[in-house]
Design a protein around this motif. Structure first.
Motif, short mmCIF file in Angstrom:
data_model
loop_
_atom_site.label_atom_id
_atom_site.label_comp_id
_atom_site.label_asym_id
_atom_site.label_seq_id
_atom_site.Cartn_x
_atom_site.Cartn_y
_atom_site.Cartn_z
N ALA A 150 63.62 -22.75 33.01
CA ALA A 150 63.23 -22.92 31.61
C ALA A 150 62.04 -22.03 31.26
CB ALA A 150 62.89 -24.38 31.34
N VAL A 151 61.04 -21.99 32.13
CA VAL A 151 59.87 -21.15 31.88
C VAL A 151 60.26 -19.67 31.96
CG1 VAL A 151 57.62 -20.44 32.79
CG2 VAL A 151 58.20 -22.87 32.66
N LEU A 152 61.04 -19.31 32.97
CA LEU A 152 61.44 -17.92 33.14
C LEU A 152 62.21 -17.40 31.93
CD1 LEU A 152 62.00 -15.29 34.66
CD2 LEU A 152 63.89 -16.45 35.83
N THR A 153 63.23 -18.13 31.50
CA THR A 153 64.07 -17.63 30.41
C THR A 153 63.29 -17.55 29.09
OG1 THR A 153 64.94 -19.87 30.06
CG2 THR A 153 66.23 -18.39 31.44
N ALA A 154 62.41 -18.51 28.86
CA ALA A 154 61.60 -18.46 27.64
C ALA A 154 60.64 -17.29 27.68
CB ALA A 154 60.83 -19.77 27.46
N TYR A 155 59.94 -17.13 28.80
CA TYR A 155 58.97 -16.05 28.93
C TYR A 155 59.64 -14.68 28.89
CZ TYR A 155 55.14 -13.30 30.96
OH TYR A 155 54.16 -12.36 31.20
N ALA A 156 60.76 -14.54 29.60
CA ALA A 156 61.45 -13.25 29.66
C ALA A 156 62.07 -12.87 28.33
CB ALA A 156 62.52 -13.27 30.75
N ALA A 164 56.10 -20.22 26.16
CA ALA A 164 57.11 -20.61 27.15
C ALA A 164 56.81 -22.01 27.69
CB ALA A 164 57.16 -19.60 28.29
N ALA A 165 55.53 -22.29 27.90
CA ALA A 165 55.14 -23.62 28.39
C ALA A 165 55.53 -24.69 27.36
CB ALA A 165 53.63 -23.66 28.65
N ARG A 166 55.28 -24.40 26.09
CA ARG A 166 55.64 -25.39 25.06
C ARG A 166 57.15 -25.61 25.01
NH1 ARG A 166 51.59 -22.54 22.19
NH2 ARG A 166 53.18 -21.29 21.09
N ARG A 167 57.92 -24.53 25.09
CA ARG A 167 59.38 -24.66 25.06
C ARG A 167 59.89 -25.48 26.24
NH1 ARG A 167 61.77 -18.65 23.57
NH2 ARG A 167 60.38 -18.20 21.81
N ALA A 168 59.26 -25.29 27.40
CA ALA A 168 59.70 -26.00 28.61
C ALA A 168 59.12 -27.40 28.68
CB ALA A 168 59.31 -25.21 29.85
N GLY A 169 58.17 -27.72 27.79
CA GLY A 169 57.58 -29.04 27.78
C GLY A 169 56.62 -29.31 28.92
N VAL A 170 55.90 -28.25 29.35
CA VAL A 170 54.95 -28.40 30.44
C VAL A 170 53.61 -27.80 30.02
CG1 VAL A 170 56.75 -28.32 32.22
CG2 VAL A 170 55.61 -26.20 31.52
N ALA A 171 52.58 -28.11 30.78
CA ALA A 171 51.26 -27.56 30.50
C ALA A 171 51.21 -26.07 30.83
CB ALA A 171 50.21 -28.31 31.33
N TYR A 172 50.26 -25.38 30.21
CA TYR A 172 50.13 -23.93 30.43
C TYR A 172 49.95 -23.62 31.92
CZ TYR A 172 48.20 -19.21 30.30
OH TYR A 172 47.96 -17.88 30.53
#
Length: 215
Positions: A150-156, A164-172
């Motif tokens: 989730a983090v990889l695809t959002a960031y990439a 990307a952190a917000r999209r994945a629902g996790v802290a920075y």
């Protein structure tokens, strides 16, 4: 206007392709060739067509993945066209950078839509071939958790790490840790990802944006 080239050693198919695409207003077939060598020679230093339709198995015995890489190096985006849904061919050519893979059994309107999608920077993979890709278990594909994916695809895709952190629902900080894990995992299988562009390449090569299960 989307300029298109076709590389296929079936002369009848090439002639048919000219006829089929002639009425399509936004697509123009500008070059045909029987081999990748012939296609590259025909460019003559000119800009490559936006989309190159490439037959999977050419009679000259050339390697499909190598053909994709050579066409891409010439500047064209590659849409592989095959007579059969060959699993190894799908994996090899997508891994080499092809933006799509269709079987010749599809009707013309599906091909035209695939050309448009590839020309716009997207990818064109039929559902049955997407399943093949989602089941790819080659050793050079690292096992990523759903959160890492989730983090990889959002960031990439172009997002900042914070986004990307917000999209994945996790802290920075957690997203940063996930991204570092992803980089280590790719390095361990011999596919380093030092830059954001290389991360985007891995997402495309491994079709991580298809929504398949994390591995």
């Amino acid at each position: 206007m989307i300029t298109v080239a076709a590389i296929d050693d079936d002369r009848m198919l090439l002639d048919g392709l000219r006829t089929w695409l002639a009425p399509v207003e936004d697509v123009r077939l500008v070059q045909v060739a029987a081999t990748v060598d012939g296609y590259l020679d025909g460019l003559g230093g000119a800009d490559a067509p936006r989309v190159v339709l490439l037959d999977l198995n050419l009679r000259d015995g050339s390697d499909p993945a190598d053909n994709v890489a050579r066409v891409r190096a010439g500047g064209g985006r590659v849409l592989v066209v095959s007579a059969v849904p060959d699993a190894d061919g799908v994996l090899a050519t997508i891994g080499a950078g092809a933006a799509g893979y269709l079987t010749k059994s599809h009707p013309l309107d599906v091909l035209v839509e695939a050309i448009r999608e590839v020309a716009s920077g997207g990818s064109a993979i039929s559902p049955e071939l997407a399943f093949v890709l989602s089941r790819d278990a080659r050793a050079d594909r690292p096992r990523l958790s759903p959160q890492e994916r989730a983090v990889l695809t959002a960031y990439a895709s172009g997002a900042t790490l914070a986004a990307a952190a917000r999209r994945a629902g996790v802290a920075y900080g957690t997203a940063r840790e996930y991204l570092e894990r992803v980089k280590r995992k790719y390095a361990e299988v011999g596919r380093p990802t030092r830059t954001k562009l290389e991360l985007a390449d891995r997402v495309r090569e491994d079709r991580l944006d298809l929504g398949g299960p994390g591995r």
